[in-house]
Enzyme design. Structure first.
Site, PDB file in Angstrom:
ATOM      1  N   CYS A 138       2.518  44.413 -10.820  1.00 45.09           N
ATOM      2  CA  CYS A 138       2.245  43.661 -12.046  1.00 45.09           C
ATOM      3  C   CYS A 138       1.325  42.475 -11.773  1.00 45.09           C
ATOM      4  O   CYS A 138       0.724  41.930 -12.685  1.00 45.09           O
ATOM      5  CB  CYS A 138       3.549  43.198 -12.670  1.00 45.09           C
ATOM      6  SG  CYS A 138       4.558  42.293 -11.492  1.00 45.09           S
ATOM      7  N   GLU A 184      -3.252  46.998 -20.083  1.00 42.85           N
ATOM      8  CA  GLU A 184      -2.739  47.142 -18.716  1.00 42.85           C
ATOM      9  C   GLU A 184      -2.869  48.607 -18.286  1.00 42.85           C
ATOM     10  O   GLU A 184      -2.294  49.490 -18.911  1.00 42.85           O
ATOM     11  CB  GLU A 184      -1.270  46.710 -18.652  1.00 42.85           C
ATOM     12  CG  GLU A 184      -0.751  46.691 -17.234  1.00 42.85           C
ATOM     13  CD  GLU A 184       0.743  46.388 -17.137  1.00 42.85           C
ATOM     14  OE1 GLU A 184       1.509  46.881 -17.974  1.00 42.85           O
ATOM     15  OE2 GLU A 184       1.132  45.666 -16.197  1.00 42.85           O
TER      16      GLU A 184
END
Ligand code: NAD
Length: 481
Positions: free
Chosen positions: A283, A384
């Protein structure tokens, strides 16, 4: 076949329904085990076990709790090779990474919180003139739920469980159904370490059934979740009307901002790592690279040359820099962004193709990919991707770099490469993120607060923040004469 079991009330057991889910080895695309497809009934059993264990666990001395956590840390360390091999097979990450990062960090999580709880203190306030003293009791919450993702399986699972247990809570936890193996091996370790039955319960299964059952269970007082932003929204919608405490660690689209005045070689080496470590499935990876205009062409040439030299290979081979992506579904999702690049007016500078590894032709391999984009507003820079794909783009001024960095829904971390102190402080103040790394990346000190702003989450984990999250502060005011 390596079948795994639920860990409920101190025992390993199959799901009550008798239903199982296939577990895939991403390096070859084959099923290598089964995991419980747990239902609400399994979660209910786990909660009942936790409820029964709570009075005992929450009143053990801090020293007793600490010593069990330290024992778990030691056992993880002893089994480093075994656990790393299991993690690498389950997730597709290179064995070298699991050995150097994932498993040592899982051990450190228990070591850190096993020690931190012995130093955890609460505040006292003397109300001068009123002859009163206020102090804060910090009580464990009770039963808490911990739900974790597949990218750093044991690392993130233990990052939640260790502080929850240290603070005196009993836990019902669910690892990702995509990478359940090391969580199962952790249950064996907990048995070996003598963790009392019911204190930690690990229930395996799908998010929208097992996970949802944990989130909505009325006896579970708090949810610590790490995963995607959409899942986080769903969890918040379920948990908020029940007034549960929530810690949400969600997605990211992190900027990596590079100025001409940086230490160039260090920046280049680290940028290769921050772009592609764990196949870009961290992440915190810096997936949007912004480079000062005067350095842009040089950086582009050097970076692409370095990326072309990265070796994609079977995760068990020591010379593989990148292994397999975690699942076929995820590979296709990441690949769809690459296929769409020309529609975004973007240019693929290197990579962009699936890789066939000899002997493992059905594995989920992808070349590390660098894409030059024309605007920060394109999908490649706004969504993302969570794979081995980074974009690069030049900027002219500090203010332009800052606005590119902040023009995104996410706000997890940012990396800044500069030796200018004033610029460092200006960016540190203005970047809308929870973590800023300057001239480094992913350097973690477990005492620091960790978490994101904007759509990257709510709350902070790490150090005292985690122990505060997993306790209920109660103010006691005593007046004396
Ligand atoms: P995900 O949201 O699909 O799943 C995470 C966990 O939530 C899994 O255990 C899953 O089974 C469970 N889940 C899914 N639906 C649920 C529901 N309705 N109720 C309860 N639980 C549910 O995420 P993922 O694909 O496993 O992980 C990738 C994502 O995690 C990425 O977006 C990444 O950025 C994020 N992530 C964030 C951090 C951080 O610290 N902020 C760290 C690692 C990964």
């Amino acid at each position: 076949m390596q079948n795994i079991q639920n860990y409920i009330n101190g025992k390993l057991q199959p799901p009550l329904s008798g239903e199982w889910i296939d577990n895939y080895d991403p390096s070859c695309g084959e099923v290598y085990g089964k995991i419980p497809n747990s239902s609400e009934e399994d979660v209910e059993e786990a909660v009942q076990a936790a409820v029964k264990a709570f009075p005992g666990w929450s009143t053990t001395t801090v020293e007793e709790r600490s010593s069990i956590l330290l024992k778990i840390a030691d056992l993880i360390e002893e089994k480093l090779q075994f656990l790393a091999e299991a993690e690498s097979k389950d997730n597709g990450k290179p064995i070298s990474l699991a050995l150097a990062v994932d498993i040592p960090r899982a051990s450190s999580n228990f070591l850190f919180f096993g020690n931190a709880i012995t130093q955890f203190a609460s505040e006292a306030h003397e109300s001068v003139g009123h002859y009163a003293i206020n102090f804060t009791l910090r009580k464990p919450l009770g039963i808490v739920g911990c739900i974790s993702p597949w990218n750093l399986p044991l690392y993130l699972f233990t990052w939640k469980i260790a502080p929850a247990l240290a603070a005196g809570n009993c836990v019902v936890a669910k690892p990702s159904e995509v990478t359940p193996m090391t969580a199962y091996l952790l249950s064996e370790i907990c048995i070996e370490a003598g963790l009392p039955e019911g204190v930690l319960n690990i229930v395996h299964g799908l998010g929208n059934t097992t996970g949802q059952a944990i989130v909505k269970h009325p006896k579970i007082k708090a949810i610590s979740f790490t995963g995607g932003t959409t899942t986080g929204e769903h969890i918040a919608r379920t948990a908020a009307p029940m007034f549960k405490k929530l810690s949400l660690e969600l997605g990211g689209k992190n900027p990596n901002i590079i100025f001409t005045d940086c230490d160039y070689e260090k920046m280049l080496n680290t940028t290769v790592r921050s772009s592609f470590a764990n196949q870009g499935q961290i992440c915190l990876c810096g997936s949007r690279i912004f480079v000062e205009e005067s350095l842009y062409e040089k950086f582009k040439t050097d970076f692409v040359a370095r990326v072309k030299a990265i070796k994609v290979g079977h995760p068990s081979q020591n010379d593989s820099n990148l292994g397999a992506l975690v699942s076929k579904e995820h590979l296709e999702k990441v690949y769809s962004y690459i296929e769409d690049a020309p529609n975004q007016n973007a240019t693929i500078l290197c990579g962009g193709k699936k890789v066939t590894v000899e002997g493992y032709e059905n594995g989920y391999y992808l070349e590390p990919t660098v894409i030059e984009v024309k605007t920060n507003q394109c999908k490649l820079n706004q969504e993302e991707i969570f794979g081995p794909v980074v974009t690069i783009m030049p900027f002219k001024t500090d203010e332009e770099a800052l606005s590119f960095a902040n023009e995104v829904r996410y706000g997890l971390s940012a990396t800044l490469w500069t030796n200018n102190l004033n610029r460092t402080m200006h960016f540190s103040n203005e970047l809308q993120v929870g973590v800023v790394w300057v001239n480094t990346w992913l350097m973690r000190d477990l005492r620091t607060p960790f978490g994101g702003m904007k759509d990257s989450g709510v709350g902070r984990e790490g150090g005292q923040e985690a122990l505060r999250f997993f306790t209920e502060p109660k103010n006691v005011c005593i007046q004396y004469s």
